[in-house]
Write an enzyme that holds these catalytic residues in place. Structure first.
Site, PDB file in Angstrom:
ATOM      1  N   SER A  97     -29.376 -22.133  13.739  1.00  0.00           N
ATOM      2  CA  SER A  97     -30.344 -21.601  14.674  1.00  0.00           C
ATOM      3  C   SER A  97     -30.332 -22.705  16.021  1.00  0.00           C
ATOM      4  O   SER A  97     -29.370 -22.887  16.483  1.00  0.00           O
ATOM      5  CB  SER A  97     -31.649 -21.199  13.952  1.00  0.00           C
ATOM      6  OG  SER A  97     -32.475 -20.559  14.878  1.00  0.00           O
ATOM      7  N   ASP A 227     -29.308 -10.513  10.632  1.00  0.00           N
ATOM      8  CA  ASP A 227     -30.191 -11.523  11.422  1.00  0.00           C
ATOM      9  C   ASP A 227     -31.044 -11.026  12.446  1.00  0.00           C
ATOM     10  O   ASP A 227     -30.597 -10.305  13.593  1.00  0.00           O
ATOM     11  CB  ASP A 227     -29.238 -12.645  12.074  1.00  0.00           C
ATOM     12  CG  ASP A 227     -29.814 -13.866  12.391  1.00  0.00           C
ATOM     13  OD1 ASP A 227     -30.939 -13.656  13.082  1.00  0.00           O
ATOM     14  OD2 ASP A 227     -29.378 -14.859  12.293  1.00  0.00           O
ATOM     15  N   HIS A 256     -31.594 -14.225   8.662  1.00  0.00           N
ATOM     16  CA  HIS A 256     -31.496 -15.496   9.539  1.00  0.00           C
ATOM     17  C   HIS A 256     -31.862 -16.837   8.625  1.00  0.00           C
ATOM     18  O   HIS A 256     -30.768 -17.822   8.805  1.00  0.00           O
ATOM     19  CB  HIS A 256     -32.641 -15.626  10.594  1.00  0.00           C
ATOM     20  CG  HIS A 256     -32.362 -16.589  11.663  1.00  0.00           C
ATOM     21  ND1 HIS A 256     -31.370 -16.842  12.421  1.00  0.00           N
ATOM     22  CD2 HIS A 256     -33.339 -17.533  11.978  1.00  0.00           C
ATOM     23  CE1 HIS A 256     -31.535 -17.807  13.098  1.00  0.00           C
ATOM     24  NE2 HIS A 256     -32.745 -18.482  12.962  1.00  0.00           N
TER      25      HIS A 256
END
Length: 276
Positions: A97, A227, A256
């Site tokens: 991320s 995601d 995610h």
């Protein structure tokens, strides 16, 4: 605690486990968490004989809750301080991320001669924000909404975030783990509200296009097609095209937070890439 002092006197906390002579793997955590989010990967690779290193980003976890420097340039420089302090070489960098953006900027600007491979998982590059040059990105209102909720009631916002889209627990048939949710909340609440607030701009508005173009080491790009935080269509395939030596892996129905919900699959894929 083990810390290193960055150039602007910020104390950056880090973990350094395993044989000092083994190949090091450096993990870069996502927003607004800490190095604890990599427990499943660090224990796995420690058991495989690797040296595993992870730090808490400035303002997050156990690092200094400073008032400034909450941008990708400082994040990458802080990583460089840890790497140079430990004199890590032939290193694998793995970023999830926001940590994927941090890792990409570190490798592009500081990693020459030290980095062997790079992995980006559910990562924010090339650019999350919708602009004239990035019309499929997310509108600024999405990120303004995150900042508004964080400022209004950070604790509730983080609990709801972990309970829903981060791990895909809002999907039909999902089986939420309260332990996972509370661990996410715990990590988030350890950090400084100001660092996390400013971090929204860092992960959403930073353009990593030139960083990706300049990276020459083999890079694995991993992403879940479900995601809900970093939409796959405007991230992973675009990053893979910009990188000189990339492999792209898209996982059906992975959320995610795939490093936690699908740790076994992720770890096996990482090991295969690292040993290839």
């Amino acid at each position: 605690m083990t810390t290193v002092t960055a150039k602007d006197s910020v104390q950056v906390f880090y973990k350094d486990w395993g044989p000092k002579t083994a190949q090091p793997i450096v993990f870069h955590h996502g927003w607004p968490l800490s190095s604890d989010d990599w427990d499943a990967q660090m224990l796995y690779f420690l058991g495989k004989g690797y040296r595993v290193v992870a730090h808490d980003r400035r303002g997050h976890g156990r690092s200094s809750q400073v008032s400034d420097g909450h941008d990708m340039d400082h994040y990458a420089a802080d990583v460089a301080a840890v790497v140079e302090h430990l004199d890590l070489r032939d290193t694998i960098h793995i970023g999830h991320s926001t940590g994927g953006g941090e890792a990409a900027r570190y490798v592009a600007r500081h990693g020459k001669g030290r980095v062997a491979k790079l992995v980006l998982i559910g990562a924010v590059p090339p650019l999350m924000l919708k602009t004239a040059a990035n019309p499929s990105g997310l509108p600024i209102e999405v990120f303004d909404g995150i900042r508004k909720e964080l400022a209004a009631n950070r604790s509730k916002f983080y609990f709801d975030f972990a309970s829903g889209p981060f791990y895909g627990y809002n999907r039909p048939g999902a089986k939420p783990s309260q332990a996972v949710i509370w661990n996410w909340w715990r990590q988030a609440m350890m950090g400084g509200a100001n660092a996390q607030y400013d971090g929204v701009k860092a992960f959403s508005e930073t353009d990593f296009t030139e960083d990706l173009r300049s990276i020459t080491v083999p890079t694995l790009v991993m992403h879940g097609d479900d995601d809900q935080i970093v939409p796959v269509a405007d991230s992973a395939p675009l990053s893979a095209k910009l990188l000189k030596r990339s492999s792209l892996k898209i996982y059906e129905k992975f959320p995610h937070g795939m490093c936690t919900t699908h740790a076994d699959d992720v770890n096996v894929e990482l090991l295969s890439f690292i040993t290839a």
